[in-house]
Each structure stands twice: as structure tokens, then as C-alpha cells.
Design a protein around this motif. Structure first.
Motif, PDB file in Angstrom:
ATOM      1  N   THR A  65      35.256  57.685 -31.572  1.00 34.15           N
ATOM      2  CA  THR A  65      34.250  58.283 -32.451  1.00 34.15           C
ATOM      3  C   THR A  65      33.418  59.444 -31.565  1.00 34.15           C
ATOM      4  O   THR A  65      33.244  60.656 -32.156  1.00 34.15           O
ATOM      5  CB  THR A  65      33.107  57.360 -32.897  1.00 34.15           C
ATOM      6  N   HIS A  73      36.277  62.191 -31.304  1.00 33.43           N
ATOM      7  CA  HIS A  73      36.163  62.914 -32.703  1.00 33.43           C
ATOM      8  C   HIS A  73      35.083  63.868 -32.944  1.00 33.43           C
ATOM      9  O   HIS A  73      35.453  64.977 -33.418  1.00 33.43           O
ATOM     10  CB  HIS A  73      36.255  61.864 -33.827  1.00 33.43           C
ATOM     11  N   ALA A  84      33.091  61.712 -37.893  1.00 30.26           N
ATOM     12  CA  ALA A  84      33.432  60.186 -38.063  1.00 30.26           C
ATOM     13  C   ALA A  84      32.283  59.210 -37.749  1.00 30.26           C
ATOM     14  O   ALA A  84      31.420  59.612 -36.774  1.00 30.26           O
ATOM     15  CB  ALA A  84      34.837  60.241 -37.041  1.00 30.26           C
ATOM     16  N   ASP A 119      32.045  54.650 -37.418  1.00 30.83           N
ATOM     17  CA  ASP A 119      32.624  53.509 -37.593  1.00 30.83           C
ATOM     18  C   ASP A 119      31.669  52.460 -38.426  1.00 30.83           C
ATOM     19  O   ASP A 119      31.382  51.290 -38.126  1.00 30.83           O
ATOM     20  CB  ASP A 119      32.944  52.841 -36.257  1.00 30.83           C
ATOM     21  N   THR A 148      36.032  56.018 -38.574  1.00 30.37           N
ATOM     22  CA  THR A 148      36.706  56.169 -37.570  1.00 30.37           C
ATOM     23  C   THR A 148      38.002  55.713 -37.414  1.00 30.37           C
ATOM     24  O   THR A 148      38.952  56.559 -37.024  1.00 30.37           O
ATOM     25  CB  THR A 148      35.897  55.521 -36.252  1.00 30.37           C
ATOM     26  N   SER A 189      40.395  58.395 -38.547  1.00 32.93           N
ATOM     27  CA  SER A 189      40.660  59.897 -37.672  1.00 32.93           C
ATOM     28  C   SER A 189      41.924  59.814 -37.220  1.00 32.93           C
ATOM     29  O   SER A 189      42.621  58.931 -36.874  1.00 32.93           O
ATOM     30  CB  SER A 189      39.553  59.638 -36.419  1.00 32.93           C
TER      31      SER A 189
END
Length: 553
Positions: free
Chosen positions: A132, A135, A164, A166, A195, A198
Motif C-alpha cells: 500500500t 502504491h 490504494a 486495504d 490493495t 494493485s
């Protein structure tokens, strides 16, 4: 009756050094993350010259009734060890989205679990947090480049790289950023993916080593210029920084089952919006160490199963020696039209109708030329007559079915299944991929729809057709395809259970993911950022003053 977490909390958990020794790892190949977890790094040329047998566990289309694919995967691995076969299990890491949402975790259940269950389902070793962070670092760099004079001439209207998180957060699917004046960036529309969707998650699970991962990250297309030319991470110059953030996350995680079977858990792409398999490194490492490796692919055989066989297998360099399709009487009755509230009652007519869903998956899996076995995950409400119906139906496809009573009994509940898998793994197979590498994207999709889903064909939106014409000019039109589709149906309509016929898959757009090396095919109304249900699992999770967790399944 004890819950999954109560069973896990009461279990004997070996020190991780003992599991590492049992797995055959040298001291230099693992590093502890606490008492019961480790990161491992094994050279691809180390250990056995001949890889072990690979068992792929997949399933019918999931329903709210539950199928227990992860539970069967763990129970089968324990059972194989129980009959004297040196076995490891290789699984994906759970996402916090479903853990706090509706689906639940991914550590199995009952007496067929991997532990430490709570840690694995929560933050584990930090892999998802690293992903994360990487990203969103890329997202920040993109917007900073636009703000700092836009030297790459990035068109903000044609950016592909979202942010992103999660977490299942539907409010973040579409957002506006850069508000607040000149010093706060350039205002534009943006959005969030979960996530696990991604491209960095895909890349993590597909990379052989750090430099392979770095090269893949460089190839990520983040958007287009005003002249409609692709812009990559290499153009931005931050592949090294992103790779650095993922230097530990690329290492597989070692844990254990309740029966002390070594387990590698690594990577967690969803199968309904991504490729749905654990990492190449984890699977390959397990195959180097063990005689048998039991792994799973996300959701049903139409999603994770197909992607494992057609996308992961060529990269892994080995196809499965056996495919196990998990089914439950409860779920099959739901596919036959029975409501969830009535699934505990015998209903042979609903079961007979629902068996068509199993039939489509058996037809699609057997065409790969690998031995297929059905595992009937037993529930206490199943009658002998209902189980006999499933067994007889499978035999009509030339497939044997075996009961797996692993939730209640662990590996001891799958001894017959394990013996059948071990025997089938010795049979010479003639693996046949579904499509050729040089087939164009539409041909690949049509073969998946017609052969795997049992559908009639494909309909492209005007946008998708235009994209393919542009991709062909860039040589992207022959990349492997990753179908983003509802997991609940063979079609792209989640309400069409069972085995619908004469349907078409509606492709609304393509998302090129050159770092991962595939095209994502967005179908129907599937979303890359899920939402929470009316009663998310987060409402039921609690912790006391001693740190003891309750309500986590």
C-alpha cells in the motif's frame, strides 16, 4: 462448539525454527519474525533438482453457504503428511477488506487451519502495508510531477494509476483531489482500488527476485501524455524507490498448520479482479523443499483455477499434477435454487439441479489433461443420500469424489482423499493450455467464455473495442488476459447461479498492466474497490485487556 479462533488459540504452536528445520531450510535461508513466523529466501537452484508434485485446489462458484476451499487445502496437506508424504502448503495472504467485511479470512477453519490465525488475518508480517505504501508513493510522485511543471506532459484525464487502501471503502471509488488552492496540487478526478487489485500486488506475486521485480515495476503504464503516448514508471524514475519499499515483502512467509505442516503464505491478489494466486516464489520454494505441495487459487475454477492454469503455470514452469475441485452439498443446493435459510433440509431436487454448476467446472478442468478429483467438504447436515448423489454425478465425468471432513477432524478427515491424490499424482498427464500465447485478446476471452464458463460468446463495449485497436498498434493485444468477473456466477451476472447457458460476457473496458504482463478484462459491473455489507465482520471482533481476540471467525 468452539469457533475457529478459539481452536487456534488453544493449539500447540511450534517455535518457527522447528518448522524451518522440518521444511528443510538451512539457517541462512530464513529469518524470524517473532516466535511463530519467518521470512524466507531460497535460491531457485537450491535443494532438489526435481520439483515435487503440485496439487491445485479450486472449487465450484462460491455462495453465501460457504465452500471451505482453504479449509480443504490445509486439511489435505495435513492428510498427505499423515500418510507419509512430505508435504507443504502454499496459500495467499488474507486481505483486511474481507476480514473486516463479509467473506472472512483465508487461514482455513476448524481443525484445518494455519496459525497464528489472528496474526495472519490481520497485519501478519507487513507485506500488505508495504504494498500500500509503495502504491501510494507512486501516486504521490505522479501528482507531484504534474504539479512541478508536468515535464512528462501527463494528461490528468488519462491517468490509469489510482490510489490504494486495504479496506472495503465504497466512498473512495471516485474522489476529487488537489482541492484547496495552488499549493495543494492540480485538481482532478481520482479513485481508490483495494490493495489486492494493485498492479504492484500482481508484480510481487510474479517476480522471481528483486531485479525481476524492479524491471516489472519500470514497465508499469501509469497513464498517457496529451499526445496519447504511454507513460511508465521508468519515465518517472522511481522504480528503485518502490522496489526498496518492497525488499522484505518479496520474501515468502513461513508459518505452520495446526498439525505442524510447514506453510508458505505470500501475496494476496483477489481472483475476481486480479490473478488470484499466491506468489511464484512461494510455490517454487515449496516445490523445491517438499515432495507434495498443496496450493489453492481464489474463488471458483472459472476464475482462480483458469488463471492458475493459463497464466501462472507458464511462469512457474510446472503445471499441477492433480486438480481438486471442492464442492459442498449446501452450496450445490443453493445453486439449485434453494434459499440460504433452507439449506439444512434434505432436498434432492435442488441438489440435482445445482450439480450442473459442478458439472461445468469438471468439464472445464478435465480438458486441461490433468487428473481431477472432487472433494466434498462435509457439513453435519449432509445426508448419505445427498453425498452419494454428488459422488455418482462426478463419476459420470470420469471423476472420483471423496468426502473431506477436515473442519471437525483435521487431516484425519481426508485420509481417503489424500491417498487418491497421491495415487493420481503418479499418473502421467498431458497438460494442454486453453489458448496459444499468440492468440489475440478477443480469441483468448472467447475461449475462456465458451470453454470455462459454458457461455456463448463476448460483447465488447465501444470503449473496449477502441482500446483493443489502440493496443494492437502497440503490440499489447496478444498479452494474457485476466478476467475481472463476479465470482458468484459463471456469467457476469451475480444473480445467475447454477450453470446458465447461451449468455454473453459483456466487456466494458481493458486495463493494461504491462509490469504484471497481462490485460485486465473488466466485465459486467465488477468493481476494484468493494464495499462493506450491512453487518460487517468488524462489528463482531473484540479484544480484552489481556490482548485476547474474539469474534475473528
Amino acid at each position: 462448539m468452539q469457533t475457529d479462533i478459539e481452536i487456534a488459540q488453544a493449539a500447540e504452536v511450534w517455535p518457527i525454527e522447528k518448522i524451518a528445520e522440518k521444511a528443510g531450510l538451512t539457517p541462512a535461508e530464513w529469518e524470524p519474525y517473532g516466535r511463530d513466523k519467518a521470512k524466507i529466501s531460497v535460491d531457485e537452484t537450491a535443494h532438489k533438482s526435481e520439483l515435487g508434485k503440485l496439487v491445485l485446489v479450486t472449487s465450484i462458484n462460491p455462495t453465501p453457504a460457504g465452500e471451505g476451499k482453504s479449509t480443504v487445502t490445509v486439511g489435505l496437506a495435513d492428510a498427505l503428511n499423515g500418510i507419509g508424504q512430505q508435504t507443504m502448503v502454499a496459500l495467499r495472504e488474507p486481505s483486511l477488506g474481507p476480514v473486516m467485511g463479509l467473506k472472512g479470512g483465508a487461514t482455513g477453519g476448524g481443525y484445518a487451519q494455519v496459525v497464528p490465525m489472528a496474526d495472519i488475518n490481520l497485519h501478519f508480517t507487513g507485506d500488505f502495508h508495504a504494498l500500500t505504501s509503495a502504491h501510494n508513493t507512486l501516486a504521490a510522485v505522479i501528482d507531484n510531477s504534474i504539479y512541478q511543471g508536468n515535464p512528462l506532459h501527463i494528461d490528468p484525464r488519462r491517468l490509469l494509476w489510482k490510489r490504494a487502501l486495504d479496506v472495503n471503502d465504497r466512498a473512495l471509488r471516485h474522489v476529487t483531489i488537489g482541492l484547496g488552492g495552488p499549493t495543494s496540487g492540480v485538481p482532478r478526478e481520482d479513485g481508490f482500488d483495494i490493495t489486492v487489485a494493485s498492479e504492484l500486488m500482481a508484480i510481487l506475486t510474479l517476480s522471481h527476485d528483486l531485479m525481476d521485480m524492479k524491471a516489472r515495476i519500470e514497465r508499469i503504464v501509469i497513464g498517457y501524455t496529451y499526445d496519447k503516448e504511454p507513460v511508465t514508471v521508468k519515465d518517472l524514475g522511481v522504480a528503485g524507490a518502490l522496489t526498496t519499499l518492497l525488499k522484505d515483502a518479496i520474501k515468502p512467509n513461513l508459518v505452520q498448520t495446526l498439525a505442524q505442516t510447514p506453510a508458505l503464505i505470500h501475496g494476496g491478489p483477489f481472483a475476481n479482479i486480479a490473478q488470484g494466486t499466491n506468489s511464484i516464489r512461494a510455490t517454487k520454494t515449496a516445490l523445491q523443499l517438499a515432495d507434495y505441495v498443496v496450493t489453492e487459487a481464489g474463488f471458483g475454477a472459472d476464475l482462480g483455477g483458469e488463471k492458475f492454469l493459463d497464466f501462472k503455470t507458464p511462469l512457474l514452469g510446472k503445471h499441477p499434477d492433480v486438480i481438486v475441485v471442492v464442492a459442498t452439498v449446501r452450496a450445490l443446493k443453493m445453486h439449485g435454487g434453494l434459499p440460504k435459510t433452507a439449506l439444512t433440509e434434505p432436498d434432492e431436487q435442488a441438489l440435482a439441479t445445482g450439480l450442473a454448476n459442478l458439472g461445468q467446472h469438471l468439464q472445464s478442468m478435465t480438458r486441461y489433461g490433468v487428473p481431477v478429483i472432487v472433494a466434498v467438504n462435509r457439513f453435519v447436515t449432509d445426508t448419505p443420500e445427498e453425498i452419494a448423489m454428488v459422488e455418482a454425478y462426478a463419476r459420470d465425468f470420469g471423476v472420483q469424489a471423496y468426502v473431506a471432513d477436515v473442519w471437525a477432524k483435521g487431516g484425519a478427515g481426508a485420509t481417503e482423499l489424500a491417498s487418491a491424490v497421491a495415487e493420481a499424482a503418479q499418473v502421467a498427464s498431458d497438460f494442454k493450455p486453453l489458448y496459444e500465447a499468440d492468440d489475440d485478446a478477443v480469441v483468448k476471452i472467447e475461449k475462456i467464455v465458451q470453454t470455462i464458463y459454458g457461455g456463448a460468446g463476448v460483447e465488447l463495449s465501444d470503449k473496449a473495442a477502441k482500446q483493443l485497436r489502440e493496443f494492437a498498434k502497440r503490440g499489447w493485444d496478444k498479452l494474457p488476459v485476466i478476467m475481472a468477473k463476479t465470482q458468484y456466477s459463471l456469467s457476469d451476472d451475480a444473480k445467475k447461479l447454477g450453470a446458465p447457458k447461451d449468455f454473453k460476457i459483456h466487456v466494458r473496458e481493458f486495463i493494461p498492466k504491462l509490469g504484471a504482463g497481462f490485460l485486465v478484462v473488466m466485465t459486467g459491473t465488477v468493481l476494484t474497490m468493494p464495499g462493506l455489507p450491512s453487518h460487517p465482520a468488524a462489528y463482531d471482533i473484540d479484544i480484552d485487556e489481556n490482548g485476547r481476540i474474539t469474534g475473528l471467525f
